[in-house]
Design a protein around this motif. Structure first.
Motif, PDB file in Angstrom:
ATOM      1  N   HIS A 277       9.969  -3.549   2.298  1.00  0.00           N
ATOM      2  CA  HIS A 277      10.465  -2.986   3.555  1.00  0.00           C
ATOM      3  C   HIS A 277      11.989  -3.018   3.590  1.00  0.00           C
ATOM      4  CE1 HIS A 277      11.019  -7.187   4.799  1.00  0.00           C
ATOM      5  NE2 HIS A 277      11.751  -6.743   5.798  1.00  0.00           N
ATOM      6  N   THR A 278      12.601  -3.805   2.672  1.00  0.00           N
ATOM      7  CA  THR A 278      14.061  -3.852   2.551  1.00  0.00           C
ATOM      8  C   THR A 278      14.552  -3.100   1.321  1.00  0.00           C
ATOM      9  OG1 THR A 278      14.093  -6.040   3.598  1.00  0.00           O
ATOM     10  CG2 THR A 278      16.063  -5.386   2.380  1.00  0.00           C
ATOM     11  N   PHE A 279      13.880  -3.329   0.192  1.00  0.00           N
ATOM     12  CA  PHE A 279      14.372  -2.794  -1.083  1.00  0.00           C
ATOM     13  C   PHE A 279      13.663  -1.517  -1.515  1.00  0.00           C
ATOM     14  CE2 PHE A 279      15.460  -7.266  -1.003  1.00  0.00           C
ATOM     15  CZ  PHE A 279      16.799  -7.233  -1.393  1.00  0.00           C
ATOM     16  N   GLY A 280      12.796  -0.981  -0.650  1.00  0.00           N
ATOM     17  CA  GLY A 280      12.146   0.293  -0.955  1.00  0.00           C
ATOM     18  C   GLY A 280      12.564   1.399  -0.007  1.00  0.00           C
ATOM     19  N   THR A 281      13.648   1.172   0.742  1.00  0.00           N
ATOM     20  CA  THR A 281      14.101   2.134   1.746  1.00  0.00           C
ATOM     21  C   THR A 281      15.058   3.172   1.153  1.00  0.00           C
ATOM     22  OG1 THR A 281      15.790   0.523   2.380  1.00  0.00           O
ATOM     23  CG2 THR A 281      13.788   0.574   3.695  1.00  0.00           C
ATOM     24  N   PRO A 282      15.187   4.329   1.795  1.00  0.00           N
ATOM     25  CA  PRO A 282      16.010   5.421   1.244  1.00  0.00           C
ATOM     26  C   PRO A 282      17.494   5.096   1.120  1.00  0.00           C
ATOM     27  CG  PRO A 282      14.509   6.249   2.931  1.00  0.00           C
ATOM     28  CD  PRO A 282      14.437   4.765   2.994  1.00  0.00           C
ATOM     29  N   ASP A 283      17.994   4.108   1.851  1.00  0.00           N
ATOM     30  CA  ASP A 283      19.435   3.821   1.796  1.00  0.00           C
ATOM     31  C   ASP A 283      19.832   2.974   0.589  1.00  0.00           C
ATOM     32  OD1 ASP A 283      18.071   1.591   2.818  1.00  0.00           O
ATOM     33  OD2 ASP A 283      19.844   0.875   3.872  1.00  0.00           O
ATOM     34  N   ILE A 284      18.866   2.585  -0.239  1.00  0.00           N
ATOM     35  CA  ILE A 284      19.160   1.796  -1.436  1.00  0.00           C
ATOM     36  C   ILE A 284      19.940   2.655  -2.442  1.00  0.00           C
ATOM     37  CG2 ILE A 284      18.119   0.694  -3.458  1.00  0.00           C
ATOM     38  CD1 ILE A 284      17.912  -1.060  -1.062  1.00  0.00           C
ATOM     39  N   LYS A 285      21.061   2.107  -2.970  1.00  0.00           N
ATOM     40  CA  LYS A 285      21.910   2.854  -3.918  1.00  0.00           C
ATOM     41  C   LYS A 285      21.743   2.365  -5.354  1.00  0.00           C
ATOM     42  CE  LYS A 285      25.462   3.608  -0.379  1.00  0.00           C
ATOM     43  NZ  LYS A 285      26.878   3.365   0.006  1.00  0.00           N
ATOM     44  N   PHE A 286      20.901   1.363  -5.571  1.00  0.00           N
ATOM     45  CA  PHE A 286      20.729   0.791  -6.905  1.00  0.00           C
ATOM     46  C   PHE A 286      19.266   0.944  -7.335  1.00  0.00           C
ATOM     47  CE2 PHE A 286      20.908  -2.341  -3.501  1.00  0.00           C
ATOM     48  CZ  PHE A 286      19.664  -2.934  -3.562  1.00  0.00           C
ATOM     49  N   LYS A 287      18.977   0.648  -8.595  1.00  0.00           N
ATOM     50  CA  LYS A 287      17.624   0.772  -9.118  1.00  0.00           C
ATOM     51  C   LYS A 287      16.755  -0.375  -8.585  1.00  0.00           C
ATOM     52  CE  LYS A 287      19.231   2.789 -13.479  1.00  0.00           C
ATOM     53  NZ  LYS A 287      19.318   2.571 -14.953  1.00  0.00           N
ATOM     54  N   THR A 288      15.525  -0.059  -8.250  1.00  0.00           N
ATOM     55  CA  THR A 288      14.581  -1.068  -7.776  1.00  0.00           C
ATOM     56  C   THR A 288      13.229  -0.871  -8.447  1.00  0.00           C
ATOM     57  OG1 THR A 288      13.952   0.333  -5.912  1.00  0.00           O
ATOM     58  CG2 THR A 288      15.670  -1.319  -5.508  1.00  0.00           C
ATOM     59  N   MET A 289      12.454  -1.944  -8.492  1.00  0.00           N
ATOM     60  CA  MET A 289      11.119  -1.901  -9.084  1.00  0.00           C
ATOM     61  C   MET A 289      10.227  -2.907  -8.368  1.00  0.00           C
ATOM     62  SD  MET A 289      10.203  -2.281 -13.142  1.00  0.00           S
ATOM     63  CE  MET A 289      11.423  -1.016 -13.518  1.00  0.00           C
ATOM     64  N   LEU A 290       8.977  -2.523  -8.107  1.00  0.00           N
ATOM     65  CA  LEU A 290       8.018  -3.390  -7.420  1.00  0.00           C
ATOM     66  C   LEU A 290       6.888  -3.743  -8.376  1.00  0.00           C
ATOM     67  CD1 LEU A 290       7.184  -4.752  -4.753  1.00  0.00           C
ATOM     68  CD2 LEU A 290       5.986  -2.636  -4.154  1.00  0.00           C
ATOM     69  N   ILE A 291       6.707  -5.053  -8.627  1.00  0.00           N
ATOM     70  CA  ILE A 291       5.726  -5.523  -9.607  1.00  0.00           C
ATOM     71  C   ILE A 291       4.818  -6.562  -8.954  1.00  0.00           C
ATOM     72  CG2 ILE A 291       5.405  -6.711 -11.809  1.00  0.00           C
ATOM     73  CD1 ILE A 291       8.044  -5.601 -12.740  1.00  0.00           C
ATOM     74  N   GLY A 292       3.538  -6.499  -9.260  1.00  0.00           N
ATOM     75  CA  GLY A 292       2.582  -7.483  -8.768  1.00  0.00           C
ATOM     76  C   GLY A 292       1.269  -6.836  -8.404  1.00  0.00           C
ATOM     77  N   THR A 293       0.653  -7.300  -7.324  1.00  0.00           N
ATOM     78  CA  THR A 293      -0.562  -6.699  -6.777  1.00  0.00           C
ATOM     79  C   THR A 293      -0.191  -6.072  -5.437  1.00  0.00           C
ATOM     80  OG1 THR A 293      -1.252  -8.622  -5.496  1.00  0.00           O
ATOM     81  CG2 THR A 293      -1.898  -8.576  -7.823  1.00  0.00           C
ATOM     82  N   HIS A 294      -1.158  -5.525  -4.715  1.00  0.00           N
ATOM     83  CA  HIS A 294      -0.872  -5.092  -3.357  1.00  0.00           C
ATOM     84  C   HIS A 294      -0.430  -6.302  -2.529  1.00  0.00           C
ATOM     85  CE1 HIS A 294      -3.727  -1.905  -4.686  1.00  0.00           C
ATOM     86  NE2 HIS A 294      -2.826  -1.147  -4.084  1.00  0.00           N
TER      87      HIS A 294
END
Length: 365
Positions: A277-294
């Protein structure tokens, strides 16, 4: 003469129940914690010696949240454990707590209590419109007679995992979805840990409420930004304060961070612990990745508390929707964010190392 016979019969019945518990080898101790009744197993048959010392209580769906009852249920609990083969009769959580099955005690619910619940939900609950769209109505609510009716009705119309309600010794909250093959992290609540490797900065935190998290997390961004990878490990994170997350994100945006932020989650990552909810938002200017389960799936509503002292009815419900914070991979309350790369605790280290992350001696528990 009749009164005397009735008294003898009553005393004999109590003696019989007491003997039944002793004969089967069970005994419980009743005590109070913060005004609530809880129970501890002090004796057990030989085949159930592993149950000695366990607490008997109600546990909500949220991590590490243990509840007792406002009234004594000692006789009912003793009768229950004296008659049941306990292996299939309770849901086990951890090593120290026995949780009685949901709906074990049936609570009568009055029209006055139901009317108060309707008033709170209709005026204050952000999910009320959604409930109505599904067919929820005052007529259906007022037809509820007891806690079993209430469970059936609200399980049909509420998916919000932030929502919780208590009517005297009855409690309702919505469990989150669970994925097969995953287990909660063994790291304790309030655990906070930072580790620097040759190309990564690893931050492990199991809630967003501890003092270590509030004092250290946001300031760690400066050192972390010197690395190619920032690993934010929020597996089994029970949530708390969003502000340090936003400060961390804003700093990386401000300095135009060139590396990759990798967020880790599992089925027990809730609310603020669902970092997307913080690092998957459109205003992010850097690369992000989500790893794990739901993730656990507790995002859509801020939480507010309502309590009627006269009725002893407590409602924990959202008032304002947070839909603006929800990213595209959100699957709904109780289902959470869908990871970009599926991984469990057991293979988390190898998954990250395949992406080029140097982890040295960092262990995932």
């Amino acid at each position: 003469m009749k009164k005397s016979n009735l008294l003898c019969l009553f005393l004999f019945s109590l003696f019989f129940i007491s003997c039944a518990v002793r004969d089967r080898g069970w005994a419980v101790q009743e005590f109070r914690d913060n005004g609530l009744y809880m129970y501890k197993i002090t004796a057990a048959p030989e085949q159930h010696k592993d149950q000695l010392g366990k607490l008997i209580c109600y546990r909500s769906t949220q991590r590490n949240s243990t509840w007792g009852w406002p009234v004594s249920h000692k006789e009912e609990i003793e009768e229950f454990i004296s008659k049941k083969d306990l292996e299939p009769a309770y849901s086990k959580w951890g090593d120290k707590v026995m949780t009685l099955p949901r709906g074990f005690f049936v609570t009568k619910i009055s029209q006055e209590e139901l009317s108060y619940i309707w008033d709170v939900l209709s005026a204050n609950y952000a999910g009320f419109t959604e409930m109505q769209e599904k067919g929820f109505s005052r007529k259906k609510l007022m037809a509820v007679k007891d806690s079993r009716d209430f469970d059936k009705l609200f399980n049909e119309y509420i998916d919000d995992c932030h929502f919780a309600l208590r009517i005297r010794d009855y409690g309702f909250d919505k469990p989150t979805a669970r994925d097969e093959g995953t287990v909660a992290s063994r790291d304790p609540e309030g655990f906070y840990f930072e580790k620097e490797t040759s190309n990564a900065y690893y931050i492990r935190f199991t809630d967003c409420s501890s003092q270590d998290y509030k004092l250290n997390f946001q300031t760690a961004a400066a050192e972390a930004s010197k690395k190619d990878f920032i690993i934010l490990d929020a597996r089994s994170n029970s949530g708390g304060d969003n502000n340090p997350l936003f400060t961390f994100k804003n700093y990386l945006n401000m300095i135009d961070y060139k590396g990759t932020v990798i967020c880790l989650q599992d089925n027990w990552s809730f609310s603020s612990g669902e970092l997307w909810h913080t690092f998957g938002t459109p205003d992010i200017k850097f690369k992000t990745m989500l790893i794990g389960t739901h993730s656990g799936g507790m995002q859509r509503f801020d939480t507010y508390q309502y309590y009627n002292e006269k009725l002893d009815v407590f409602i924990y419900a959202g008032r304002f929707p947070n839909d603006g914070l929800i990213s595209e991979n959100w699957l709904g309350e109780g289902k959470g964010y869908e990871p970009q790369i599926w991984a469990t605790t057991e293979n988390m280290k190898s998954t990250l190392e395949k992406l080029g992350v140097e982890l040295d001696d960092i262990q995932f528990k």
